[in-house]
Design a protein around this motif. Sequence first.
Motif: not given
Lengths: 113, 227
Positions: A74, A77, A90, A92-93
């Motif tokens: 990604c 991030c 992603c 995560h973000c």
Amino acid sequence: MHELGIVFYIIKDVKKAAEENGVTHVNAVVMDIGEVSTIVPDYLTDCWRWAVTKEPMLEGCELRINTIPAVTHCDACGEEYETVRYGKTCPHCGSGETWLLRGNEVEIKQIEV
Amino acid sequence: MTKNQEVKVIEIKKSIFADNDLDADNLRKELKDKGVFLLNLMSSPGSGKTTTLIRTLNLIKDKLRVAVMEADIDSDVDAVKIKEATGIESIQLHTGGMCHLDAEMTRQGLDNVPMDGLDLVILENVGNLVCPAEFDTGSCRNAMILSVPEGHDKPLKYPLMFSVCDLVLINKTDVMPYFDFDLAKCEEYVHMRNPKATVIPICAKTGEGVEKFAEWLLNEVNNWKKS
Ligand SMILES: Nc1nc2c(ncn2[C@@H]2O[C@H](COP(=O)(O)OP(=O)(O)O)[C@@H](O)[C@H]2O)c(=O)[nH]1
Ligand SMILES: [Mg+2]
Ligand SMILES: [Zn+2]
Ligand SMILES: [Zn+2]
């Protein structure tokens, strides 16, 4: 069919490598196949078994497949994640600015003679 | 063979696409020397490659010397259609049931095309969004057609195809009202995979937008010749 076509490219490369190394018979071929390479390993081995019966140099030659897990990076991030599980977004973000780091391979790793 | 016979391992570590990539680069150089531009046109079966080609050929045939190579499965039919509708001959390629064309097959096809004075060859690739993206044909530019009924999320499902294409034509815009096709979303997805791709909506049935494709093609050929 896709996998059969791929098998012909593998055979061509393996025969070339064998000749370059002065080898007359190959016992096994080891492939690295990425999880998202679009190749179905079972189909590939089925096609392989049929195709090698036509090639004296490869008679009885085994095809072994290492599956390479697909990983996406990604850009937003900087994290990495499992492509197959999360796709292009992603986890995560939530960004979509992502690209495939590995998992696309169709590589002949080694041959055993 | 005895069981304790030593196994010798030879490292290869080579992508099966590597040889084809080399062949393709060589073919591109040869085409450059001859001054003949090769466009590789790809799509799923039935997205409108042949219909779009016919419209486009009629717009450019007075400006460029063009030939067509047909590799799509029902290519006999397509070649006849193209000849009837545009007067342009097309060469039939034999893929032997293969799901894609590689650079070697493309070269063999080109050997049957009279190159003298030719500006452009358009290749109608096998209808398939997977393998044609993996096998570089040696073309100067890649274009693909995504038709409205296939859905606007195709760039997410076939990322490689969209990342190798310089141009994405969105065809069958006439049926847009019957499908929940989101053109803006589609363009966004294409650019996510390939920020440099040009996107042109067309309707090959009516001809709407096809002049923009023709213009793109003329520009690409002219710029390539000058480069
Ligand atoms: N409604 C509509 N149909 C189209 C359009 N373009 C092509 N078609 C139809 O889609 C079908 C497949 O087209 P064809 O050009 O043969 O696709 P190919 O397989 O990609 O070469 C044919 O029945 C065409 O008439 C379009 O813009 N709108
Ligand atoms: Mg066609
Ligand atoms: Zn294929
Ligand atoms: Zn992220």
